[in-house]
Structures are given as structure tokens and as C-alpha cells.
Design a protein around this motif. Structure first.
Motif, PDB file in Angstrom:
ATOM      1  N   ILE A 154       1.063  -1.329   0.084  1.00 62.66           N
ATOM      2  CA  ILE A 154      -0.024   0.014   0.006  1.00 62.66           C
ATOM      3  C   ILE A 154       0.807   1.215  -0.050  1.00 62.66           C
ATOM      4  O   ILE A 154       0.541   2.128  -0.819  1.00 62.66           O
ATOM      5  CB  ILE A 154      -0.977   0.057   1.048  1.00 62.66           C
ATOM      6  N   ARG A 155       1.784   1.229   0.976  1.00 65.33           N
ATOM      7  CA  ARG A 155       2.651   2.475   0.756  1.00 65.33           C
ATOM      8  C   ARG A 155       3.521   2.655  -0.633  1.00 65.33           C
ATOM      9  O   ARG A 155       4.041   3.862  -0.483  1.00 65.33           O
ATOM     10  CB  ARG A 155       3.867   2.165   1.855  1.00 65.33           C
ATOM     11  N   ARG A 156       3.569   1.861  -1.366  1.00 66.38           N
ATOM     12  CA  ARG A 156       4.188   2.188  -2.666  1.00 66.38           C
ATOM     13  C   ARG A 156       3.169   2.908  -3.594  1.00 66.38           C
ATOM     14  O   ARG A 156       3.626   2.933  -4.724  1.00 66.38           O
ATOM     15  CB  ARG A 156       4.867   0.776  -3.231  1.00 66.38           C
ATOM     16  N   PHE A 157       2.045   2.901  -3.297  1.00 66.51           N
ATOM     17  CA  PHE A 157       1.181   3.739  -3.967  1.00 66.51           C
ATOM     18  C   PHE A 157       0.919   5.351  -3.522  1.00 66.51           C
ATOM     19  O   PHE A 157       1.184   5.291  -2.423  1.00 66.51           O
ATOM     20  CB  PHE A 157      -0.245   3.165  -4.300  1.00 66.51           C
ATOM     21  N   GLN A 158       0.346   6.248  -4.271  1.00 67.10           N
ATOM     22  CA  GLN A 158       0.125   7.477  -3.701  1.00 67.10           C
ATOM     23  C   GLN A 158      -1.122   7.482  -3.018  1.00 67.10           C
ATOM     24  O   GLN A 158      -2.094   8.033  -3.511  1.00 67.10           O
ATOM     25  CB  GLN A 158       0.208   8.390  -4.916  1.00 67.10           C
ATOM     26  N   GLY A 162      -3.244   9.722   5.594  1.00 70.65           N
ATOM     27  CA  GLY A 162      -1.909   9.667   6.209  1.00 70.65           C
ATOM     28  C   GLY A 162      -1.536   8.628   7.370  1.00 70.65           C
ATOM     29  O   GLY A 162      -0.344   8.218   7.579  1.00 70.65           O
ATOM     30  N   TRP A 163      -2.788   8.089   7.847  1.00 71.27           N
ATOM     31  CA  TRP A 163      -2.719   7.083   8.920  1.00 71.27           C
ATOM     32  C   TRP A 163      -1.970   5.830   8.372  1.00 71.27           C
ATOM     33  O   TRP A 163      -1.133   5.136   9.070  1.00 71.27           O
ATOM     34  CB  TRP A 163      -3.798   6.671   9.645  1.00 71.27           C
ATOM     35  N   LEU A 164      -2.227   5.385   7.318  1.00 68.63           N
ATOM     36  CA  LEU A 164      -1.607   4.283   6.684  1.00 68.63           C
ATOM     37  C   LEU A 164      -0.167   4.416   6.162  1.00 68.63           C
ATOM     38  O   LEU A 164       0.447   3.596   6.340  1.00 68.63           O
ATOM     39  CB  LEU A 164      -2.459   4.005   5.027  1.00 68.63           C
ATOM     40  N   LYS A 165       0.282   5.694   6.213  1.00 72.85           N
ATOM     41  CA  LYS A 165       1.650   5.998   6.097  1.00 72.85           C
ATOM     42  C   LYS A 165       2.333   5.891   7.329  1.00 72.85           C
ATOM     43  O   LYS A 165       3.527   6.066   7.385  1.00 72.85           O
ATOM     44  CB  LYS A 165       2.058   7.089   5.192  1.00 72.85           C
ATOM     45  N   GLN A 166       1.877   5.869   8.357  1.00 77.76           N
ATOM     46  CA  GLN A 166       2.700   5.761   9.974  1.00 77.76           C
ATOM     47  C   GLN A 166       2.881   4.403   9.984  1.00 77.76           C
ATOM     48  O   GLN A 166       2.175   3.743  10.888  1.00 77.76           O
ATOM     49  CB  GLN A 166       1.667   6.669  10.703  1.00 77.76           C
ATOM     50  N   ALA A 167       3.910   4.023   9.657  1.00 76.53           N
ATOM     51  CA  ALA A 167       4.453   2.824   9.573  1.00 76.53           C
ATOM     52  C   ALA A 167       4.703   2.149  10.908  1.00 76.53           C
ATOM     53  O   ALA A 167       4.563   1.010  11.335  1.00 76.53           O
ATOM     54  CB  ALA A 167       5.662   2.533   8.753  1.00 76.53           C
ATOM     55  N   PHE A 168       4.802   3.267  11.976  1.00 76.68           N
ATOM     56  CA  PHE A 168       5.154   2.954  13.324  1.00 76.68           C
ATOM     57  C   PHE A 168       3.925   1.952  14.042  1.00 76.68           C
ATOM     58  O   PHE A 168       4.575   1.050  14.923  1.00 76.68           O
ATOM     59  CB  PHE A 168       5.763   4.115  14.045  1.00 76.68           C
ATOM     60  N   TRP A 215       6.376   5.922  -7.940  1.00 77.08           N
ATOM     61  CA  TRP A 215       7.632   5.363  -8.479  1.00 77.08           C
ATOM     62  C   TRP A 215       9.014   5.674  -7.554  1.00 77.08           C
ATOM     63  O   TRP A 215       9.934   4.966  -7.084  1.00 77.08           O
ATOM     64  CB  TRP A 215       8.201   5.565  -9.895  1.00 77.08           C
ATOM     65  N   TRP A 216       8.980   7.033  -7.363  1.00 74.93           N
ATOM     66  CA  TRP A 216      10.234   7.652  -6.556  1.00 74.93           C
ATOM     67  C   TRP A 216      10.318   6.893  -5.124  1.00 74.93           C
ATOM     68  O   TRP A 216      11.374   6.604  -4.589  1.00 74.93           O
ATOM     69  CB  TRP A 216      10.142   9.113  -6.349  1.00 74.93           C
ATOM     70  N   ILE A 219      11.322   3.083  -5.706  1.00 72.72           N
ATOM     71  CA  ILE A 219      12.711   3.066  -5.836  1.00 72.72           C
ATOM     72  C   ILE A 219      13.619   3.350  -4.728  1.00 72.72           C
ATOM     73  O   ILE A 219      14.570   2.682  -4.290  1.00 72.72           O
ATOM     74  CB  ILE A 219      13.154   3.704  -7.168  1.00 72.72           C
ATOM     75  N   SER A 220      13.188   4.171  -4.011  1.00 73.82           N
ATOM     76  CA  SER A 220      14.062   4.759  -2.593  1.00 73.82           C
ATOM     77  C   SER A 220      14.124   3.544  -1.635  1.00 73.82           C
ATOM     78  O   SER A 220      15.266   3.378  -1.128  1.00 73.82           O
ATOM     79  CB  SER A 220      13.329   6.032  -2.331  1.00 73.82           C
ATOM     80  N   LEU A 221      12.834   3.084  -1.467  1.00 78.59           N
ATOM     81  CA  LEU A 221      12.699   2.008  -0.437  1.00 78.59           C
ATOM     82  C   LEU A 221      13.486   0.719  -0.929  1.00 78.59           C
ATOM     83  O   LEU A 221      14.282   0.127  -0.098  1.00 78.59           O
ATOM     84  CB  LEU A 221      11.284   1.707  -0.256  1.00 78.59           C
ATOM     85  N   GLU A 222      13.579   0.666  -2.132  1.00 76.66           N
ATOM     86  CA  GLU A 222      14.319  -0.463  -2.522  1.00 76.66           C
ATOM     87  C   GLU A 222      15.617  -0.307  -2.539  1.00 76.66           C
ATOM     88  O   GLU A 222      16.596  -1.370  -2.026  1.00 76.66           O
ATOM     89  CB  GLU A 222      13.862  -0.995  -3.956  1.00 76.66           C
ATOM     90  N   ASN A 223      16.273   0.717  -2.804  1.00 73.99           N
ATOM     91  CA  ASN A 223      17.666   1.148  -2.775  1.00 73.99           C
ATOM     92  C   ASN A 223      18.004   1.276  -1.343  1.00 73.99           C
ATOM     93  O   ASN A 223      19.224   0.639  -1.107  1.00 73.99           O
ATOM     94  CB  ASN A 223      17.774   2.390  -3.221  1.00 73.99           C
ATOM     95  N   ASN A 224      17.225   1.570  -0.503  1.00 73.01           N
ATOM     96  CA  ASN A 224      17.691   1.472   1.119  1.00 73.01           C
ATOM     97  C   ASN A 224      17.758   0.017   1.505  1.00 73.01           C
ATOM     98  O   ASN A 224      18.723  -0.389   2.289  1.00 73.01           O
ATOM     99  CB  ASN A 224      16.494   2.206   1.711  1.00 73.01           C
ATOM    100  N   ARG A 225      16.771  -0.856   0.878  1.00 71.93           N
ATOM    101  CA  ARG A 225      17.007  -2.243   1.395  1.00 71.93           C
ATOM    102  C   ARG A 225      18.107  -2.834   0.969  1.00 71.93           C
ATOM    103  O   ARG A 225      18.899  -3.462   1.595  1.00 71.93           O
ATOM    104  CB  ARG A 225      15.711  -2.938   0.829  1.00 71.93           C
ATOM    105  N   MET A 226      18.638  -2.549  -0.449  1.00 75.55           N
ATOM    106  CA  MET A 226      19.860  -3.113  -1.161  1.00 75.55           C
ATOM    107  C   MET A 226      21.036  -2.811  -0.463  1.00 75.55           C
ATOM    108  O   MET A 226      22.221  -3.317  -0.014  1.00 75.55           O
ATOM    109  CB  MET A 226      19.779  -3.002  -2.527  1.00 75.55           C
ATOM    110  N   MET A 227      21.010  -1.439  -0.074  1.00 80.01           N
ATOM    111  CA  MET A 227      22.032  -0.760   0.734  1.00 80.01           C
ATOM    112  C   MET A 227      22.457  -1.669   2.157  1.00 80.01           C
ATOM    113  O   MET A 227      23.796  -1.743   2.380  1.00 80.01           O
ATOM    114  CB  MET A 227      21.931   0.717   1.120  1.00 80.01           C
ATOM    115  N   GLY A 228      21.413  -1.859   2.724  1.00 75.81           N
ATOM    116  CA  GLY A 228      21.362  -2.931   4.066  1.00 75.81           C
ATOM    117  C   GLY A 228      22.129  -3.944   3.613  1.00 75.81           C
ATOM    118  O   GLY A 228      22.766  -4.586   4.504  1.00 75.81           O
ATOM    119  N   VAL A 229      21.832  -4.872   2.607  1.00 80.84           N
ATOM    120  CA  VAL A 229      22.276  -5.918   2.149  1.00 80.84           C
ATOM    121  C   VAL A 229      23.624  -5.921   2.076  1.00 80.84           C
ATOM    122  O   VAL A 229      24.516  -6.819   2.374  1.00 80.84           O
ATOM    123  CB  VAL A 229      21.439  -6.684   1.048  1.00 80.84           C
TER     124      VAL A 229
END
Length: 403
Positions: A154-158, A162-168, A215-216, A219-229
Motif C-alpha cells: 500500500i505504501r508504494r502507491f500514492q 496519512g494514517w496508512l503511511k504511519q508505519a510505526f 515510483w520514486w 525505488i527509494s525503499l528498494e535502494n535502502n533495502r539493498m544498501m542494507g544487504v
């Protein structure tokens, strides 16, 4: 789009296996087996002294389950260029995400079940839950993980909510409440709440089919994930995808000032500043040293901590050797009127200092963990011999082979 994800997944797995072959070399596998054996022995011995119905047992169970729940993220394998080249295929991005979720969630379920398997002896000793209740808690854990993946999609769509984007809230608070119900009250009720949450988020995910894809953000979330790996792999080998960032680290200037600015110390001056300010090698050295210290603090015995300290000391020295060629791409270093022997001598001094500091820290941890002068004395002798042999004989041998 399904074929595209399969192709990317195949390429991704080949890359991961390439790094895993480098990580799980003979030395690391040997160290890992000793570590797992020591950890298993410590866990087994710890369980023997525990009593049933401890007040802190259930909080530990809830916290461990909550932490294990955070393992495993959605691997979309998106690339920076996708924002341009896949934009015409945005209507089919759901098919792509379906394949990504199937792979990622299957892998995450293995993490959850393994975590539950490791925690099972502790639960049986301290709480003695029925097998049916344990099975319900495991099902609840999987339902909560499914909910987190629905939220990740869900977070990868626009989404405007706002409450859905509060992942905490969905990653920590809601799972914590459900796990508290499962462990402290009724496991059946916890499973029911987990099922309601999983179904609700899946239904909510379907409602956003017509919402534009972000898209942005994806892509940002995936880049952060791969940086952790890549950062994990960088603990054991060089990773080209990680760009080292030089940091000033002014608080270590007092160490660097010990190197006198003379012609004889040209390379020592260069190497000492390079190792301190390099984000790659200094991070590698500090992380492995810290990891070794933590492990040694929890390992008891006479020979096991000594063997573990020796292995980690060797791994650190082995991983630092490539720093010798760190500045070879800089043409000016080839213009130095300095003999190769002097360069090797400077690097040996650096290696002796770094491995010596690590050996002292390991010795302190071994003594604190065992409170035995005999174990400490043996560890001191072993580490002194290892540092001497590594710097005096092994390092020159490796450098000659590289040439």
C-alpha cells in the motif's frame, strides 16, 4: 511484468550467491560453527537454571516475537531507470508486485518459523504452554507478517490516507497489542485479531488498484533495502556498489599526530589517515571488533573463547590486507621516491597497531566473561603469537602472492 520480475530475481539471486560464496569461506564457516555451538551451549545451560512461571518470561517472549516480526522486507528489485522505462506499464505493476510479494513473504515466513523454533525451548521451560496454543501463536505471527507486507504494498502507491503511511503504528504498536493478547490472555483471540488485521489490509490494498503508483518512493525503499544487504556483505568483502565516504573524525587527531611527518613515514602517514577517515575499512574494522567483543562477553569456558578470539583476530587482519592497495589508483603515489620495502614496513606497523588494539579489547572481554587469570594468560599468549605471526610472516606472504 511477471517475466520481468522472474528475470530480475534470477539475476539478483546470482549476485547474492556470488557474495555468499565470498562471505561463507572456510574461515568464516569455521568461526560460525564455533559461534553457533557456543551460543547453543550457552542457551542450553541458561535454560537449565530457569524456573517455571518467571515474571519476566512472557515479556521476553513478546519482545522477541516482535523483533523477529521486523525481519524480511518486500524485495521489489526496482531500479532507478524504471521511473522512465516502466512508466508505460504502470497499469500492470500489480502483477510485478504480486511476484515480489510471493518471493519476499515466503522468505519472511521462514524467518518467523525459525525464530519461533529457537524460542520454543524457552517457552516450554518458563511457561509450559500447550502445543495447540504454541501453534496458534505461530499462526498469529505469520498473519501479522502478512499484514506488514500488505502495508508495504500500500505504501508504494500514492495513498492520501496519512494514517496508512504511519508505519510505526502497524509495525510496532498494533502487533505488540495482538501479541500481548496471544501470550497473556487467549491465543485463539490473538489469532482472530491477527486474521482480522490481515484480511482488512488485503481488502484495503485492493481498493487502491486505481491509485497512481509512487515510483520514486518505491525505488527509494528498494535502494535502502539493498544498501542494507550490501553493508552486511561489506563486513567480509569489498562491495563495489557501496561508495565509501571520507569523514574527518577530528576526535581521532591525537592518534594521527603520533605519526611524525618524515620521509620515512610517508606511507604510514597516508595509511593511518586513510584507515581512520575511510568509511569502508574503518567501518569494517570497528564492526568486526565490536561483534567479536560482544560474542566473547557471552562465551564461557577455557578454550572456546580463546579459539573464538583468535579466529576473529585473524578475520580482521585478513580483511584489512586489501587496504594495502587502496591508493594504487592515485597516480601520484607511484611518483613517490620510496622503496617498496619501506611501504611494506609502514603497512606492517599499521596492521600491528590495529590488530594489537583489537587483541587488547578481546583480552579484556575474555577476562570479564570468565574471571580467570589462567584463561586470560593463555589468551594473552595466543593473541601475542597470532599478531606477531600475522604481521611478520603472513602479511608479507600475502603481498608477494598478490604481485
Amino acid at each position: 511484468m511477471n517475466n520481468l520480475y522472474r528475470q530480475r530475481l534470477s539475476s539478483h539471486l546470482k549476485e547474492m550467491f556470488k557474495y555468499l560464496r565470498l562471505v561463507f569461506n572456510d574461515h568464516f564457516v569455521f568461526a560460525l560453527l564455533i559461534f553457533i555451538g557456543g551460543l547453543g551451549l550457552a542457551y542450553s545451560n541458561g535454560l537449565k537454571v530457569l524456573q517455571p512461571h518467571l515474571w519476566w518470561a512472557k515479556p521476553v517472549i513478546v519482545v522477541v516475537l516482535l523483533l523477529v516480526l521486523q525481519l524480511g522486507r518486500l524485495a521489489t528489485l526496482f531500479q532507478d531507470a524504471d521511473v522512465v522505462f516502466l512508466l508505460p506499464k504502470e497499469a500492470e505493476v500489480r502483477q510485478y508486485l504480486k511476484g515480489a510479494r510471493l518471493y519476499s513473504e515466503g522468505l519472511a515466513f521462514i524467518y518467523e518459523l525459525f525464530g519461533m523454533f529457537v524460542l520454543l525451548p524457552f517457552i516450554q521451560v518458563t511457561d509450559a504452554m500447550p502445543i495447540f496454543d504454541l501453534a496458534l501463536i505461530a499462526v498469529t505471527q505469520l498473519l501479522l507478517k502478512d499484514s506488514l507486507f500488505s502495508l508495504a504494498v500500500i505504501r508504494r502507491f500514492q495513498v492520501k490516507s496519512g494514517w496508512l503511511k504511519q508505519a510505526f503504528w502497524f509495525k510496532w504498536i498494533v502487533p505488540l497489542m495482538i501479541l500481548l493478547v496471544s501470550v497473556y490472555a487467549l491465543p485463539v483471540l490473538g489469532t482472530l485479531l491477527g486474521l482480522i488485521l490481515a484480511i482488512s489490509l488485503r481488502v484495503m490494498d485492493k481498493r487502491y488498484d486505481a491509485v497512481p503508483f509512487d515510483w520514486w518512493q518505491s525505488i527509494s525503499l528498494e535502494n535502502n533495502r539493498m544498501m542494507g544487504v550490501y553493508r552486511f556483505f561489506n563486513l567480509f568483502t569489498n562491495v563495489p556498489m557501496l561508495k565509501g565516504v571520507a569523514k574527518r573524525r577530528r576526535y581521532l587527531d591525537w592518534l594521527l599526530n603520533m605519526v611524525k611527518v618524515t620521509s620515512k613515514n610517508t606511507y604510514l602517514y597516508l595509511y593511518s589517515r586513510g584507515i581512520v577517515r575511510s568509511g569502508e575499512f574503518s567501518g569494517l574494522y570497528s564492526r568486526l571488533t565490536l561483534l567479536g567483543m560482544i560474542l566473547l562477553y557471552f562465551v564461557r569456558g577455557t578454550w572456546l573463547p580463546i579459539a573464538l578470539a583468535a579466529l576473529f583476530l585473524y578475520l580482521i587482519g585478513f580483511q584489512l590486507i586489501p587496504f594495502y592497495w587502496q591508493f594504487d589508483d592515485i597516480v601520484f603515489t607511484h611518483l613517490y621516491p620510496i622503496a617498496e620495502k619501506q611501504r611494506v614496513a609502514s603497512f606492517r606497523r599499521l596492521m600491528f597497531s590495529l590488530t594489537g588494539i583489537t587483541a587488547i579489547l578481546f583480552l579484556v572481554m575474555v577476562f570479564l566473561a570468565n574471571r580467570s587469570f589462567q584463561v586470560g594468560l593463555i589468551a594473552l599468549v595466543v593473541e601475542l603469537v597470532e599478531v606477531f605471526v600475522m604481521v611478520q610472516y603472513y602479511l608479507p606472504l600475502r603481498l608477494r602472492k598478490k604481485k
